[in-house]
Every structure is written in structure tokens, then in C-alpha cells.
Design a protein around this motif. Structure first.
Motif, PDB file in Angstrom:
ATOM      1  N   GLN A   1     -38.435 -28.529   1.160  1.00 35.87           N
ATOM      2  CA  GLN A   1     -39.529 -28.575   2.127  1.00 35.87           C
ATOM      3  C   GLN A   1     -39.783 -27.224   2.789  1.00 35.87           C
ATOM      4  OE1 GLN A   1     -38.777 -30.876   5.784  1.00 35.87           O
ATOM      5  NE2 GLN A   1     -36.619 -30.879   5.204  1.00 35.87           N
ATOM      6  N   TYR A   2     -38.800 -26.331   2.766  1.00 36.49           N
ATOM      7  CA  TYR A   2     -38.981 -25.007   3.359  1.00 36.49           C
ATOM      8  C   TYR A   2     -39.870 -24.115   2.486  1.00 36.49           C
ATOM      9  CZ  TYR A   2     -35.234 -26.575   6.379  1.00 36.49           C
ATOM     10  OH  TYR A   2     -34.465 -27.297   7.276  1.00 36.49           O
ATOM     11  N   GLN A   3     -40.153 -24.559   1.248  1.00 38.07           N
ATOM     12  CA  GLN A   3     -41.091 -23.835   0.394  1.00 38.07           C
ATOM     13  C   GLN A   3     -42.497 -24.437   0.465  1.00 38.07           C
ATOM     14  OE1 GLN A   3     -39.605 -23.017  -3.628  1.00 38.07           O
ATOM     15  NE2 GLN A   3     -37.567 -23.674  -2.972  1.00 38.07           N
ATOM     16  N   VAL A   4     -42.650 -25.446   1.298  1.00 40.86           N
ATOM     17  CA  VAL A   4     -43.922 -26.164   1.390  1.00 40.86           C
ATOM     18  C   VAL A   4     -44.568 -25.864   2.733  1.00 40.86           C
ATOM     19  CG1 VAL A   4     -44.991 -28.455   1.402  1.00 40.86           C
ATOM     20  CG2 VAL A   4     -43.056 -27.985  -0.121  1.00 40.86           C
ATOM     21  N   PRO A   5     -45.858 -25.559   2.782  1.00 36.59           N
ATOM     22  CA  PRO A   5     -46.526 -25.292   4.069  1.00 36.59           C
ATOM     23  C   PRO A   5     -46.423 -26.492   5.005  1.00 36.59           C
ATOM     24  CG  PRO A   5     -47.935 -24.676   2.217  1.00 36.59           C
ATOM     25  CD  PRO A   5     -46.777 -25.417   1.638  1.00 36.59           C
ATOM     26  N   ALA A   6     -46.418 -26.198   6.287  1.00 32.39           N
ATOM     27  CA  ALA A   6     -46.317 -27.259   7.289  1.00 32.39           C
ATOM     28  C   ALA A   6     -47.514 -28.199   7.250  1.00 32.39           C
ATOM     29  CB  ALA A   6     -46.170 -26.647   8.683  1.00 32.39           C
ATOM     30  N   SER A   7     -48.622 -27.732   6.718  1.00 33.65           N
ATOM     31  CA  SER A   7     -49.831 -28.557   6.657  1.00 33.65           C
ATOM     32  C   SER A   7     -49.745 -29.648   5.591  1.00 33.65           C
ATOM     33  CB  SER A   7     -51.055 -27.681   6.373  1.00 33.65           C
ATOM     34  OG  SER A   7     -50.888 -26.972   5.149  1.00 33.65           O
ATOM     35  N   ALA A   8     -48.773 -29.552   4.693  1.00 34.78           N
ATOM     36  CA  ALA A   8     -48.622 -30.528   3.621  1.00 34.78           C
ATOM     37  C   ALA A   8     -47.626 -31.612   4.023  1.00 34.78           C
ATOM     38  CB  ALA A   8     -48.167 -29.840   2.342  1.00 34.78           C
ATOM     39  N   VAL A   9     -47.658 -32.721   3.314  1.00 31.31           N
ATOM     40  CA  VAL A   9     -46.714 -33.815   3.521  1.00 31.31           C
ATOM     41  C   VAL A   9     -45.604 -33.683   2.491  1.00 31.31           C
ATOM     42  CG1 VAL A   9     -46.410 -36.319   3.491  1.00 31.31           C
ATOM     43  CG2 VAL A   9     -48.513 -35.332   4.415  1.00 31.31           C
ATOM     44  N   PHE A  10     -44.363 -33.753   2.955  1.00 35.93           N
ATOM     45  CA  PHE A  10     -43.217 -33.588   2.056  1.00 35.93           C
ATOM     46  C   PHE A  10     -42.415 -34.881   2.017  1.00 35.93           C
ATOM     47  CE2 PHE A  10     -38.760 -32.614   1.248  1.00 35.93           C
ATOM     48  CZ  PHE A  10     -38.853 -31.922   0.050  1.00 35.93           C
ATOM     49  N   ALA A  11     -41.914 -35.248   0.839  1.00 35.48           N
ATOM     50  CA  ALA A  11     -41.146 -36.487   0.721  1.00 35.48           C
ATOM     51  C   ALA A  11     -40.109 -36.365  -0.384  1.00 35.48           C
ATOM     52  CB  ALA A  11     -42.065 -37.662   0.434  1.00 35.48           C
ATOM     53  N   VAL A  12     -38.962 -36.985  -0.141  1.00 33.11           N
ATOM     54  CA  VAL A  12     -37.945 -37.197  -1.165  1.00 33.11           C
ATOM     55  C   VAL A  12     -37.829 -38.707  -1.363  1.00 33.11           C
ATOM     56  CG1 VAL A  12     -35.515 -36.943  -1.789  1.00 33.11           C
ATOM     57  CG2 VAL A  12     -36.677 -35.108  -0.534  1.00 33.11           C
ATOM     58  N   PRO A  13     -38.018 -39.220  -2.574  1.00 30.15           N
ATOM     59  CA  PRO A  13     -37.904 -40.669  -2.781  1.00 30.15           C
ATOM     60  C   PRO A  13     -36.577 -41.206  -2.258  1.00 30.15           C
ATOM     61  CG  PRO A  13     -38.804 -39.619  -4.740  1.00 30.15           C
ATOM     62  CD  PRO A  13     -38.364 -38.514  -3.826  1.00 30.15           C
ATOM     63  N   VAL A  14     -36.605 -42.407  -1.707  1.00 28.44           N
ATOM     64  CA  VAL A  14     -35.413 -42.960  -1.065  1.00 28.44           C
ATOM     65  C   VAL A  14     -34.290 -43.210  -2.055  1.00 28.44           C
ATOM     66  CG1 VAL A  14     -36.718 -43.986   0.825  1.00 28.44           C
ATOM     67  CG2 VAL A  14     -36.338 -45.310  -1.255  1.00 28.44           C
ATOM     68  N   ASN A  15     -34.614 -43.406  -3.323  1.00 22.88           N
ATOM     69  CA  ASN A  15     -33.569 -43.631  -4.327  1.00 22.88           C
ATOM     70  C   ASN A  15     -33.546 -42.535  -5.385  1.00 22.88           C
ATOM     71  OD1 ASN A  15     -36.068 -44.545  -5.228  1.00 22.88           O
ATOM     72  ND2 ASN A  15     -35.201 -46.080  -6.590  1.00 22.88           N
ATOM     73  N   GLY A  16     -33.953 -41.330  -4.982  1.00 16.98           N
ATOM     74  CA  GLY A  16     -33.818 -40.176  -5.853  1.00 16.98           C
ATOM     75  C   GLY A  16     -35.079 -39.812  -6.621  1.00 16.98           C
TER      76      GLY A  16
END
Length: 542
Positions: free
Chosen positions: A344-359
Motif C-alpha cells: 500500500q505504500y506504493q499506492v497513492p492515498a487517493s486509491a483504495v487498497f485491499a488485501v483479500p481476507v484469505n490471501g
């Protein structure tokens, strides 16, 4: 097994498993059902399976008026400071037994109670098993009916209702929407599709009634249907058909309405209908399947409308559903799905970041599937990439425009930015509109690569007639000799800016003069070529 003998006095409530000290806080409540006679409980006895006790007064007397309540405690219960002091209403007659416990202490798992008058005649009796959770009493529903299993229930409130009407006693007029009875078909309708809603209404009250059922959304009534008279104990199933829902989770309220309702708390239930989202409401826009050391695989989406992604999944060719966290996104927002939260540190703050809950679904290097599903299982977008696709180690694969069909290989190219990818921002290959023919602009012209910091480079602004171009840039002197090739088979976006520093291939500076610049662009998808030749002037201070 419950046994009952009808009488003027009945056992109406039992606290056999209080949350606090059982030795002190157990009680048995009795009710005088006589409409005219006062009952004197002095000398009456109560017993369980193991012990018998005589009932005594405790400062309130032992006479219970018609319709009144008597509460029997062990002798150690404090009338002035006990845990029921604040909930026992005035007028209830508080009594004790001649021992510290009622019987031998009321059993938590099972026990029996027997209630005798002063003449030794059995007035009421019952047996119970473990029917309530700790801290709640066992209450009789219909006081004038037998002690069947169905006629007793756990109190609605902790501590019970000593000295007051039982919380489970039915109201005269009480319509209720049966909890858990509401369902709809189809389970996951499409937008605008007809939905059949089925709901059950019950009459747990004492009096018959007729009424209506209404379905509303955000206080707007969608439809209403009436039903004929329902007798006490009856249950009625009603089906209604309506349509017009948009996509996403739709919350509706289902209400029953009858004249004279005495218990409105159970008249309305909330029901959720998940309507499938349309294909393409969220689109695949970029992915990295060949990360190099220090890079992470990722998938980028773009939302075309505001939507909630709760319960959505992403899947690769293994068909393992990777569940997205609860996210709400706005139209035009980028959503980056990655393997690790560090990304997420490579993604602009204006974007939505997600990691799937099961990988994250690990992407194969050369061939795999990427598919997005909403919570109803509807396919929102998908593609299958192969080794023929624009895949390159350490560089992401980008779509030229988000609205293009993701499954078409020709709509994708290799990222051309220096950072090798654009997660969470506009793709490097994005263009507003493809020109009918290419254009080249050179500036400054003349240019003077003399190291003074002024006009030292020739900038070349290219707009190719292709979505992605493979470029060759050649520089010739006026006799046709090639002196420099700054770019050779370099993949570039449809619109790009390149430059020449004024140096020859051998590293020496080019002389003052006029040069031919030849740009050759080849369409990365079709192989078609486009060329442009113009002259520029290289000048230096005299």
C-alpha cells in the motif's frame, strides 16, 4: 413431563438458576386466580423432589388478593436489600419458607414442585428440566391452562418478573411477523427482475384479528396486501410479487398492521435482497504477473459507479474464491488488490487498497485467469491471459482505457513508465482519443547541446496512431549517413515524450548543421507501421 391440577392458586414463575447466589436468590411466584376470593397462604407448604417447607409471612402478611401475586423466598433472602428489591412492584406479598432454601434448593438441571394448601390438598404441581439460561426465570404463558412444556418459557428479561405479569403472557391483540420466515425468489435477482417475497404472520395473542402486510423501502411503500381473520395460534403465509430493484444490497421493511395492536415491537422485520451487479461496473485495468525481486503481484480495478464491494471475490484459474474486505468505492476510483499490506505504500492515498481476507490469488507468469465476482456470484469482469499477451518481467500489463473489454488481448500493453507500473493511478498507456494519423513535434528547434543548460536537448513529442507503439528513432546527416539511433525497438505509450542529447552513436558530439530525424512506429498489436521524417537544426554559440 408436566402435571397440573386446576385451582384458584397456581405456580406462575420459578427462578431456579439465578446469576448470583443461588442459596439466597431463588424464588417461586404464585398467583391467586380467583376473581373474588382472597387466599391466605399461611400454613401452606411447597416442596421439591428432596425437601418440604412451610410458607410463612415476612412482614407483608400471607393474604393475597384476587388477581394478586405472592413471592416465596428462602429465609436468608433480604427483603429490604435483595437483588429483586427494585423490580418487585408495590402490592406483591413477599413470603418465606421455614428454611434457608425452597425444598432442598431448586435444581438447575431438573426438579419438581408441589404446592399444598393448609389442609394438605395438592393445589398445583409441575416438573421442569433445564429450560432457561442462567439469570432468567421460567414463566408460565397462560396461567389458566395446564403445565405443558409449551405453556412455559424463559422470561424475556433477566431477573424475571417477580410480583408482576409474566413477560411471556400473550397480549389480547398481537400480530407478529414470524422471525426467520421471510424469504424471496430468485435468491439473487437481476436489476428490475420480478421478486416473489414470502412471509409468515402469526397470531400469538388471545383475540382474533384481520389486517394487512406492507413492504416498504426507505419509508416508501412498495406494495400492500390484506388478509382475513386469523384466530389465536394461527399462522398465515403470504406471497407478494414486485420488481424494480436496482443492483446491490436492497434493505426492505416488512410490517403487519392490525386494529388494536397491543405489541407493536414485533410488527416489523428487516429483510435484505442482494441484487446482482451489471457486468463491467468494475473493470480490470492493470496487473503484474511477472514480478522481479522486491516487487509484488497486484491487480488493479477501476469502478465506473459508486458501489460497495462487501462479499466480492477475485479468482484465478484455481477457482479459489479470494474474498475482498468490506470496501465502498466511488465512480472512477482505482482499487489495488495485492499480496501484502506493505504494497500500500506504493499506492497513492487517493486509491483504495485491499488485501483479500484469505490471501491473494497467486498469478502464473505466462497463463492464468483473473475474474471478479460480486457477492451474488455474478461475473463483473474477467480475462484469460497467455504467453502471447504483453507480459514482461518486472513490468505490469496495462489496459489502454478502463472501459475496453478486458478479455481482448489487443486492449493491453506493457507499462512504459520508468517505475515499471502505475498501481492506483492512471495507466501510462492511457490516451483520451486515438488520432487518425500520428503527429510529431520538435522543440526547441534549433537546439544547442553545448552544456550551458539552455536548449541542450531536442524534445520530441509523439502522438502515434496506435494504442501502443514500438519505436525506432534514427538521425541522419544531410548526406544520408546514420549518426545516431537513440531509440531502437522501445515500447512506448500512444502519446509520449522522448529526446536526443545531440550526441552520435560513438559518444562524440554532433557537428553544427541540419539533420534528418526519422521516427518509425510499429503497432504492438497489428504490426502496422507509421513513419515521420523532419529536419532539425543543431546550433552552437560562435
Amino acid at each position: 413431563m408436566f402435571i397440573s391440577l386446576h385451582a384458584q392458586a397456581v405456580i406462575s414463575e420459578i427462578m431456579y438458576n439465578p446469576e448470583d447466589d443461588e442459596r439466597i436468590n431463588e424464588f417461586v411466584e404464585v398467583v391467586n386466580l380467583s376473581p373474588t376470593d382472597t387466599l391466605d397462604f399461611s400454613g401452606w407448604t411447597i416442596q421439591d423432589k428432596s425437601g418440604s417447607d412451610t410458607i410463612e409471612e415476612s412482614g407483608f402478611g400471607s393474604k393475597v388478593a384476587p388477581g394478586g401475586y405472592g413471592i416465596i423466598f428462602g429465609s436468608d433472602y433480604s427483603i429490604e436489600a435483595g437483588i429483586y428489591q427494585d423490580i418487585i412492584p408495590p402490592g406483591a406479598i413477599l413470603m418465606r419458607v421455614d428454611d434457608t432454601r425452597i425444598g432442598n434448593g431448586l435444581g438447575n438441571e431438573e426438579d419438581s414442585l408441589f404446592f399444598y394448601n393448609a389442609s394438605g390438598i395438592l393445589i398445583d404441581s409441575l416438573g421442569y428440566s433445564d429450560m432457561v439460561q442462567e439469570g432468567y426465570s421460567l414463566e408460565k404463558i397462560y396461567l389458566d391452562q395446564e403445565n405443558t412444556l409449551e405453556n412455559w418459557a424463559q422470561s424475556l428479561d433477566s431477573l424475571g418478573t417477580p410480583g408482576a405479569p409474566n413477560s411471556v403472557i400473550p397480549f389480547d391483540i398481537d400480530a407478529t411477523v414470524v422471525s426467520g420466515s421471510v424469504y424471496h425468489e430468485p435468491l439473487y435477482p437481476n436489476p428490475g427482475e420480478e421478486v416473489t417475497l414470502t412471509v409468515s404472520v402469526a397470531n400469538p395473542g388471545i383475540m382474533p384479528f384481520s389486517g394487512s402486510i406492507a413492504v416498504s423501502q426507505e419509508n416508501i411503500t412498495l406494495l400492500e396486501d390484506s388478509f382475513s381473520e386469523m384466530m389465536p395460534g394461527d399462522t398465515l403465509s403470504v406471497s407478494m410479487v414486485f420488481s424494480g430493484f436496482s443492483y446491490g444490497e436492497q434493505i426492505i421493511d416488512i410490517s403487519v398492521s392490525v386494529f388494536g395492536e397491543m405489541n407493536p415491537l414485533n410488527n416489523t422485520v428487516e429483510h435484505s435482497i442482494d441484487v446482482s451487479h451489471p457486468f463491467g461496473i468494475v473493470t480490470l485495468n492493470e496487473f503484474l504477473s511477472r514480478p522481479e525481486t522486491g516487487q509484488s503481484e497486484f491487480i488493479e480495478l477501476v469502478s465506473t459507479e459508486s458501489v460497495n464491494l462487501s462479499g466480492w471475490t477475485v479468482m484465478d484459474e484455481t477457482d479459489t474464491e479470494r474474498v475482498l474486505p468490506n470496501l465502498s468505492v466511488h465512480s472512477g476510483e482505482f482499487i489495488v488488490i495485492a499480496t501484502d499490506s506493505i504494497f500500500q505504500y506504493q499506492v497513492p492515498a487517493s486509491a483504495v487498497f485491499a488485501v483479500p481476507v484469505n490471501g491473494f490469488p497467486s498469478l502464473n507468469n505466462d497463463e492464468d485467469k483473473i475474474a471478479i465476482f460480486d457477492k451474488t456470484g455474478a461475473v463483473i469482469d474477467s480475462l484469460i491471459y497467455t504467453s502471447d499477451w504483453p507480459l514482461e518481467d518486472g513490468r505490469s500489463t496495462e489496459k489502454f482505457r478502463p472501459e475496453y473489454l478486458s478479455a481482448e488481448q489487443s486492449r493491453w500493453g506493457v507499462s512504459v513508465v520508468e517505475t515499471a507500473m502505475t498501481p492506483g493511478e492512471q495507466n501510462s498507456l492511457y490516451y483520451e482519443k486515438l488520432p487518425g494519423s500520428g503527429t510529431i513535434e520538435y522543440y526547441p528547434n534549433p537546439f544547442s547541446p553545448d552544456g550551458d543548460g539552455i536548449d541542450d536537448r531536442l524534445f520530441i513529442h509523439c502522438k502515434f496512431p496506435f494504442e501502443q507503439a514500438i519505436l525506432k528513432l534514427e538521425i541522419f546527416d544531410m548526406v544520408g549517413r546514420t549518426i545516431a539511433t537513440p531509440y531502437w525497438n522501445v515500447v512506448l505509450a500512444q502519446e509520449t515524450l522522448i529526446s536526443w542529447d545531440g550526441y552520435r552513436n560513438n559518444g562524440s558530439p554532433a557537428r553544427i548543421g541540419i539533420y534528418l530525424i526519422k521516427v518509425t512506429a510499429r503497432d504492438a498489436s497489428t504490426g502496422k507501421t507509421w513513419e515521420d521524417i523532419q529536419t532539425v537544426v543543431l546550433a552552437k554559440k560562435l
